[in-house]
Scaffold this active site. Structure first.
Site, PDB file in Angstrom:
ATOM      1  N   GLU A  57      50.976  18.056   2.624  1.00 25.88           N
ATOM      2  CA  GLU A  57      51.614  18.749   1.508  1.00 25.88           C
ATOM      3  C   GLU A  57      51.241  18.137   0.168  1.00 25.88           C
ATOM      4  O   GLU A  57      51.082  18.850  -0.829  1.00 25.88           O
ATOM      5  CB  GLU A  57      53.133  18.764   1.683  1.00 25.88           C
ATOM      6  CG  GLU A  57      53.635  19.733   2.751  1.00 25.88           C
ATOM      7  CD  GLU A  57      53.486  19.219   4.175  1.00 25.88           C
ATOM      8  OE1 GLU A  57      53.087  18.046   4.354  1.00 25.88           O
ATOM      9  OE2 GLU A  57      53.755  19.997   5.114  1.00 25.88           O
ATOM     10  N   HIS A 124      64.431  23.078   8.766  1.00 21.90           N
ATOM     11  CA  HIS A 124      63.776  24.376   8.564  1.00 21.90           C
ATOM     12  C   HIS A 124      64.744  25.346   7.886  1.00 21.90           C
ATOM     13  O   HIS A 124      64.686  26.548   8.102  1.00 21.90           O
ATOM     14  CB  HIS A 124      63.313  24.971   9.900  1.00 21.90           C
ATOM     15  CG  HIS A 124      62.275  24.161  10.599  1.00 21.90           C
ATOM     16  ND1 HIS A 124      62.556  22.983  11.257  1.00 21.90           N
ATOM     17  CD2 HIS A 124      60.934  24.334  10.726  1.00 21.90           C
ATOM     18  CE1 HIS A 124      61.444  22.477  11.782  1.00 21.90           C
ATOM     19  NE2 HIS A 124      60.451  23.282  11.464  1.00 21.90           N
TER      20      HIS A 124
END
Lengths: 320, 336
Positions: A57, A124
């Site tokens: 990321e 999530h």
């Protein structure tokens, strides 16, 4: 019918088709089409411009920043908003500071599939708009409708400033629209999603729909909630919020975020500092519980605000 | 890709030496201005790293990308930065490229390929890679991007992620690591466990180049080879040069942690003195010639510093305090 998710895919398709500076970079977004299929078929339609990234990321956002310096318009996908914390440094310290420091803007869009879904669990499900809004130099948007998902993503790509695009996963398949608009309210403008005279509910993202359901519930009792969809949390349309509170005298802020700080705290802060005299009662907020987002549906459905908890709060606000 | 590497000529060497010399003289001035309390912010010097840094900057062309780090005054000058803008930034002139908004080693002109580092080490590795990716998508070839790090920077996630991602896309990135034996006070023994930082190149699938950071000739030859390999499509290149930082981390640092024995080892030589001896030994210039060059550099630096000291500081009233380019998005916070 076009889903919220398909609107995001179509916006990216249009951006790629109309602006040669645009490219997409993220994990599994190429031939696979993305974990949610938000880039389905785009790699085939735009060869070389929809690129799979390593599981990195920091590098994904860092590369987008370098590309933006060179005049490109990258859209990067974080697989889940939760993982954007691994790219946090590049987003807040690099993208967010570039224009102020150097005078060179940083036109990147970081897509964050945000918010809770049943079974998502602690890693999530997060809603991180407040932490990105805290740092200067970022635009943070939270589209709550199919139409906004489409027009705001296209608007975000056209902006010279870095945009954190918090798209809500719960809305991906739940929301559908007949067609997509060409124009909409610009980023930075809130929308009155439902008019009412008795209290103002300020919300964003998936909580718009819970709030609208709560308003329907209270309407059956004869009370009219005005529901304001912030659309973007930074900039935050204080004028529209204050104007609504001026009409209703009462404020309830609903957010799926955790309670400490956050968008709801910011809205309450602004209304009390800038519109204290408009209030007939102390403002209230409804947030998620201050724990990680639980995995089991029975826990999750209680962790987040829902139409019934929002309606209950509204009744207290109205002294019912 | 295997065009021969042009040898480093006398003219190349002398040109590079003068950049090193100017950088050394400029940094001596910065240190003295710091002690006089005239610098805004900190001063972090590259003494002992000028050969490597110059060799990096000097092999980049206009149109290339360069993201230097804190000890790259020499590389900055080689890439086209000026004594004037350096002093403007350190002395807090309003006319500096960062307008008082960021300082000193953070300066850059991103539109000219001269990226402005952030303090988070390794962060510029993916940024330069992304700049190169955009150039490729635009159809440009033959562009090189270089960024510099120290031994400490190689321990960051950003270094790893950036170099790996650049390798996956085979981008023309040159990562130059100055292994100067310390990350602030942390010695290499507490920084990494591999035998040599160059071992990391194989792990990323990139070419590795070893250089003697105290020797300008070796640095020039190595960087020439690495930059050319990147330019010709060889993918990322990792250069690791051994040297010793000859000063503290910053001018505030007493450098008490230095193992004095290191100064007596091969890494402990001062690259500027090594270069001067080489020039004289080759018969290219006399010691008197070099002394004259130093006087010229000192004059340029002193004259520029005197000029910059008369320039205005940034005016807080004039700053628009805007972190976003779009003026409509600038929020007014009532409490301010």
């Amino acid at each position: 019918m076009i889903t919220y998710l398909e609107a995001i895919r179509l916006a990216q398709q249009k951006a790629l088709a109309t602006d040669p500076r645009v490219f997409l970079y993220g994990q599994d977004i190429g031939n696979f089409g993305g974990a949610f299929k938000a880039t389905k078929n785009l790699a085939a339609e735009f060869p070389g411009r929809v690129l799979d990234a390593p599981l990195s990321e920091d590098a994904i956002v860092g590369m987008a920043i370098g590309a933006a310096i060179e005049g490109a318009r990258p859209i990067v996908e974080m697989q889940f908003a939760d993982f954007s914390t691994c790219g946090l440094n590049q987003i807040v310290n690099h993208a967010g500071t570039l224009f102020y420091r150097t005078g060179v803007p940083c036109p990147i869009v970081v897509r964050l599939p945000s918010g809770g879904t049943s079974g998502g669990g602690p890693f999530h499900s997060q809603s991180l708009e407040a932490i990105y809004a805290h740092w200067p130099g970022l635009v943070v948007v939270t589209p709550a409708t199919v139409e906004d998902a489409y027009t705001m993503l296209l608007e975000a790509v056209a902006l010279d400033d870095p945009v954190v695009f918090c798209e809500h996963k719960f809305l991906y398949y739940h929301l559908k629209a007949e067609s997509l608009p060409d124009t909409s309210l610009p980023i930075g403008k809130a929308r009155i999603a439902r008019t009412g005279r008795d209290a103002t509910v300020v919300t964003h993202g998936a909580m718009l729909h819970e709030s609208l359901a709560a308003a329907t519930e209270l309407a059956e009792d004869g009370y009219q909630l005005e529901v304001v969809d912030l659309r973007s949390v930074k900039p935050l349309d204080t004028d529209t919020v204050l104007a609504s509170v001026a009409r209703t005298g009462r404020l309830l802020v609903v957010s799926e975020e955790w309670p400490w700080g956050g968008v709801s705290a910011e809205v309450v802060s602004r209304v009390t500092t800038e519109g204290f005299g408009l209030l007939d009662a102390a403002p209230m907020r409804v947030n998620a519980k201050d724990t990680p987002v639980p995995y089991h549906p029975d826990l999750w459905s209680v962790h987040r605000p829902t139409a019934s908890t929002i309606a209950a709060a509204a009744r207290r606000l109205l002294d019912l | 890709m295997s065009k021969t590497i042009a040898p480093v000529t006398e003219s190349d060497y002398l040109k590079a030496y003068r950049v090193m010399l100017l950088s050394r003289v400029l940094e001596e001035k910065l240190a003295s201005l710091y002690r006089a309390g005239m610098i805004k912010g900190g001063v972090f010097l590259g003494r002992g790293q000028e050969a490597l840094s110059t060799a990096t900057g000097i092999h980049l062309r206009k149109g290339d990308i360069f993201a230097p780090l804190i000890r790259d005054q020499a590389g900055r000058l080689a890439f086209g930065d000026t004594v004037l803008d350096t002093l403007r930034t350190y002395l807090g002139s309003q006319l500096g490229s960062m307008r008082g908004r960021d300082g000193n080693i953070h300066r850059g002109r991103p539109r000219e390929g001269y990226y402005a580092m952030i303090s988070h080490l390794g962060a510029m590795v993916p940024a330069v890679a992304g700049g190169l990716l955009a150039r490729r998508l635009r159809g440009e070839s033959g562009v090189v991007g270089a960024t510099c790090l120290g031994d400490g920077g190689t321990s960051t996630g950003a270094f790893h992620e950036g170099l790996n991602a650049a390798a996956v896309d085979k981008l023309p990135l040159v990562v130059v690591v100055a292994n100067n034996q310390y990350a602030y006070s942390t010695p290499n023994s507490r920084q990494y466990a591999c035998a040599d930082l160059l071992d990391k190149a194989a792990g990323y699938g990139v070419a590795g180049h070893k250089a003697d950071g105290t020797d300008l000739l070796d640095c020039l030859q190595t960087l020439r080879k690495a930059v050319q390999a990147a330019r010709e499509g060889g993918g990322p290149q990792l250069v690791v040069a051994s040297l010793l930082r000859l000063v503290g981390h910053g001018e505030h640092d007493d450098f008490s942690y230095l193992d004095k024995n290191l100064k007596k080892t091969a890494v402990g030589a001062d690259c500027l003195l090594v270069a001067e001896k080489y020039i004289v030994d080759q018969g290219w210039k006399t010691a008197e010639n070099l002394a004259e060059w130093r006087r010229e550099a000192e004059q340029e630096v002193n004259t520029t510093a005197d000029r910059v000291r008369r320039e205005p500081s940034p005016d807080a009233e004039e700053d628009d305090w805007a972190a976003l380019s779009r003026s409509e998005y600038r929020e007014q916070f009532a409490a301010v």
